[in-house]
Scaffold this motif. Structure first.
Motif, short mmCIF file in Angstrom:
data_model
loop_
_atom_site.label_atom_id
_atom_site.label_comp_id
_atom_site.label_asym_id
_atom_site.label_seq_id
_atom_site.Cartn_x
_atom_site.Cartn_y
_atom_site.Cartn_z
N ARG A 31 0.84 -1.20 0.00
CA ARG A 31 0.00 0.00 0.00
C ARG A 31 0.88 1.26 0.00
N GLU A 32 1.96 1.22 0.78
CA GLU A 32 2.88 2.37 0.81
C GLU A 32 3.55 2.56 -0.55
N MET A 33 3.90 1.46 -1.22
CA MET A 33 4.53 1.54 -2.53
C MET A 33 3.58 2.18 -3.54
N GLY A 34 2.32 1.81 -3.50
CA GLY A 34 1.33 2.41 -4.40
C GLY A 34 1.24 3.91 -4.18
N PHE A 35 1.26 4.34 -2.91
CA PHE A 35 1.19 5.76 -2.60
C PHE A 35 2.43 6.49 -3.10
N LEU A 36 3.61 5.87 -2.96
CA LEU A 36 4.85 6.48 -3.45
C LEU A 36 4.81 6.62 -4.97
N LEU A 37 4.32 5.60 -5.68
CA LEU A 37 4.22 5.67 -7.14
C LEU A 37 3.23 6.76 -7.56
N LEU A 38 2.14 6.91 -6.83
CA LEU A 38 1.17 7.97 -7.12
C LEU A 38 1.82 9.35 -6.96
N GLN A 39 2.60 9.52 -5.89
CA GLN A 39 3.29 10.80 -5.67
C GLN A 39 4.29 11.07 -6.79
N LEU A 40 5.03 10.04 -7.21
CA LEU A 40 6.00 10.19 -8.30
C LEU A 40 5.29 10.59 -9.59
N GLY A 41 4.18 9.94 -9.90
CA GLY A 41 3.41 10.29 -11.10
C GLY A 41 2.93 11.73 -11.06
N PHE A 42 2.44 12.18 -9.90
CA PHE A 42 1.99 13.56 -9.77
C PHE A 42 3.15 14.53 -9.95
N ALA A 43 4.32 14.20 -9.38
CA ALA A 43 5.48 15.07 -9.51
C ALA A 43 5.90 15.20 -10.98
N ILE A 44 5.90 14.10 -11.72
CA ILE A 44 6.26 14.15 -13.14
C ILE A 44 5.24 14.98 -13.91
N PHE A 45 3.95 14.79 -13.62
CA PHE A 45 2.90 15.57 -14.29
C PHE A 45 3.08 17.06 -14.01
N ALA A 46 3.33 17.42 -12.75
CA ALA A 46 3.52 18.83 -12.39
C ALA A 46 4.74 19.41 -13.10
N LEU A 47 5.82 18.64 -13.18
CA LEU A 47 7.03 19.09 -13.87
C LEU A 47 6.73 19.37 -15.34
N MET A 49 3.89 20.20 -16.69
CA MET A 49 3.02 21.37 -16.82
C MET A 49 3.82 22.66 -16.62
N LEU A 50 4.70 22.66 -15.63
CA LEU A 50 5.45 23.87 -15.31
C LEU A 50 6.63 24.11 -16.25
N ARG A 51 7.29 23.04 -16.67
CA ARG A 51 8.47 23.17 -17.54
C ARG A 51 8.34 22.23 -18.74
N PRO A 52 7.51 22.57 -19.72
CA PRO A 52 7.30 21.65 -20.85
C PRO A 52 8.52 21.43 -21.73
N GLU A 53 9.52 22.30 -21.63
CA GLU A 53 10.71 22.14 -22.46
C GLU A 53 11.62 21.01 -21.97
N ILE A 54 11.42 20.55 -20.74
CA ILE A 54 12.22 19.45 -20.20
C ILE A 54 11.64 18.14 -20.72
N THR A 55 12.48 17.34 -21.39
CA THR A 55 12.00 16.08 -21.92
C THR A 55 12.28 14.95 -20.94
N LEU A 56 11.39 13.99 -20.91
CA LEU A 56 11.58 12.84 -20.05
C LEU A 56 12.48 11.83 -20.75
N PRO A 57 13.20 11.02 -19.99
CA PRO A 57 14.06 10.01 -20.62
C PRO A 57 13.25 9.08 -21.51
N MET A 161 -4.86 26.60 -20.13
CA MET A 161 -3.60 25.93 -20.44
C MET A 161 -3.68 25.14 -21.74
N LEU A 162 -4.84 24.59 -22.06
CA LEU A 162 -4.95 23.84 -23.31
C LEU A 162 -4.67 24.73 -24.50
N ASN A 163 -5.19 25.95 -24.46
CA ASN A 163 -5.00 26.89 -25.56
C ASN A 163 -3.52 27.23 -25.72
N SER A 164 -2.80 27.42 -24.60
CA SER A 164 -1.37 27.73 -24.70
C SER A 164 -0.59 26.51 -25.19
#
Length: 171
Positions: A31-47, A49-57, A161-164
């Protein structure tokens, strides 16, 4: 005896007092692992949105858009010479892209490196020209149709944000 927080093997005593099986007790429960993965997913999504020029590996690098403001007469001359690929008209504001072969000859690319890095830098840049149409001049739609130019106006139904994001992907 192990400290708390370490992975440990533990023998459970079998019923009836016999020798039991070994069981692995992980540090992080499911259960803790699921929560950590959810937090990681949210952090990547936020990144993203805030910095679209950064590409993911593993993802394709997005071309960086450079906006260049030009006089409306330059836009008309480019239309007349059949150099324009795409046009977006928003009232008196016009954004346009040149055909790739024209864009390469118009914009000087840095030729300081010879190991192919300069070529990648040229590919990763996208140039969008912007101009403002004088209110007493009509947009040359007939000439654009004649030259097979893709044109349209921004979709006002999607806001914020969609328009931008659509403007960023104007290619």
């Amino acid at each position: 005896s192990s400290k708390r927080g370490e992975n440990k093997w533990r023998r459970r005593v079998a019923k009836g007092g016999g020798v039991g099986r070994w069981f692995w007790e992980p540090i992080v429960q499911g259960r803790e692992m699921g929560f950590l993965l959810l937090q990681l997913g949210f952090a990547i999504f936020a990144l993203r949105m805030l910095r679209p020029e950064i590409t993911l590996p593993g993802s394709e690098p997005r071309p960086q858009t450079t906006y260049i403001s030009v006089p409306y007469s330059d836009f008309l001359a480019s239309i007349d010479k059949d150099q324009v690929k795409k046009v977006e008209v928003d009232g008196v504001h016009v954004m346009f892209r040149l055909r790739p072969e024209v864009e390469a000859s118009v914009v000087e690319q840095p030729q300081t490196q010879t190991d192919g890095v300069a070529d990648n830098a040229a590919i990763s840049r996208r140039i969008v020209f912007t101009t403002t149409r004088p209110v007493d001049i009509k947009t040359p739609y007939e000439k654009m149709v004649e030259n097979s130019v893709e044109f349209g106006s921004p979709d006002r139904r999607s806001g914020g944000m969609l328009n931008s994001a659509l403007v960023r992907h104007f290619s």
